[in-house]
Design an enzyme around this catalytic site. Sequence first.
Site, short mmCIF file in Angstrom:
data_model
loop_
_atom_site.label_atom_id
_atom_site.label_comp_id
_atom_site.label_asym_id
_atom_site.label_seq_id
_atom_site.Cartn_x
_atom_site.Cartn_y
_atom_site.Cartn_z
N GLY A 1 0.80 -1.22 0.00
CA GLY A 1 0.00 0.00 0.00
C GLY A 1 0.83 1.26 0.00
O GLY A 1 0.52 2.23 -0.71
N TYR B 1 -4.96 -18.89 4.44
CA TYR B 1 -4.73 -17.60 3.78
C TYR B 1 -5.05 -17.72 2.30
O TYR B 1 -5.69 -16.83 1.72
CB TYR B 1 -3.27 -17.18 3.98
CG TYR B 1 -2.89 -15.89 3.31
CD1 TYR B 1 -3.34 -14.67 3.80
CD2 TYR B 1 -2.05 -15.87 2.19
CE1 TYR B 1 -2.99 -13.47 3.18
CE2 TYR B 1 -1.70 -14.68 1.57
CZ TYR B 1 -2.17 -13.48 2.08
OH TYR B 1 -1.82 -12.30 1.47
#
Length: 356
Positions: A17, A137
């Site tokens: 990010g 995951y």
Amino acid sequence: MEKGSKIYVAGHRGLVGSAIWKNLQEKGYTNLIGKSHRELDLLDGAAVREFFDREQPEYVFLAAAYVGGIMANNTYRADFIYRNLQIQQNVIGESFRHGVKKLLFLGSTCIYPRDAAQPIKEDALLSSPLEYTNEPYAIAKIAGLKMCESFNLQYGTNYIAVMPTNLYGPNDNFDLERSHVLPAMIRKVHLGQLLYEQNWTDIRKDLNQRPVEGIDGKSPENEIQKVLAKYGITAQQVELWGTGQPLREFLWSEEMADACVFIMEKVNFEDLKGDGKEVRNCHINIGTGKELSIAALANLIAKEIGYKGEILFNPAKPDGTMRKLTDVSKLHQLGWHHRIEIEEGVRKMYEWYRKS
């Protein structure tokens, strides 16, 4: 996207990010929104809805996720599936309810089967069993990918899923228990060299910045040596998990960010879905298409740091998937190629770690 479009980067302080945020700024985008975990808990559906109500973003990069290395994935299995499903459900759901024009969902190449043919093409998804150590995951990320695909098919949205290979770069996680393989190796070898040199000033500086199990630079030497030894770090040697034989592909995180922005600017779901009766596997692998062994990576890191001790591998610990190389032909056909090779990347990573 227009330069003034309102763009929300979920997870803007994380490895990916923060790199996306920087890339957008460098390309002239001026209306970026980012919230820290303290400001906005993405597990809280009501809070996410209120955020979207207030901000009304036009574009969304979903880079927020609960991530970690093989030890963390295998230990905190419930956390990895629950937290990631919840984050995805909340952000993708609110993006749909608020008419977001385009969304980019970041997954991981761990979505692919353990024994997939190499290099792994996008259509290998769901073709055979997953690697056990990161199965929760992987299932969460597959669900996110399918959520994007399904919204596109049912409602005509423009949500694109990308599957990056192993990433590393600025703002990476160097926690000895939860980090991925490359940053964990860099920190272990760095601390091993400091112990070899008996450089307690820098050892304490490192632990003050990133304590290990509550042990920081103010702790007594014997306590520091004890906790580091637990993670295989001594003055004589550094122990790493597995055999060192698995092959891995690595991509510099800022290049991943560049690929993500490129895709948001130039690629739409219509470009990916084809014209077949059944639409699936519209996601895009992002990587280098190159690999090296974990042992070779360890030697590269040791050479960069100037490590004088011995590197040992513990075959009693799991290796994970033995090989996981992405086929990046779809990405290349779309017009994006990587530039930074692993040797340059390790050098840049270690420089960043020392400065931080």
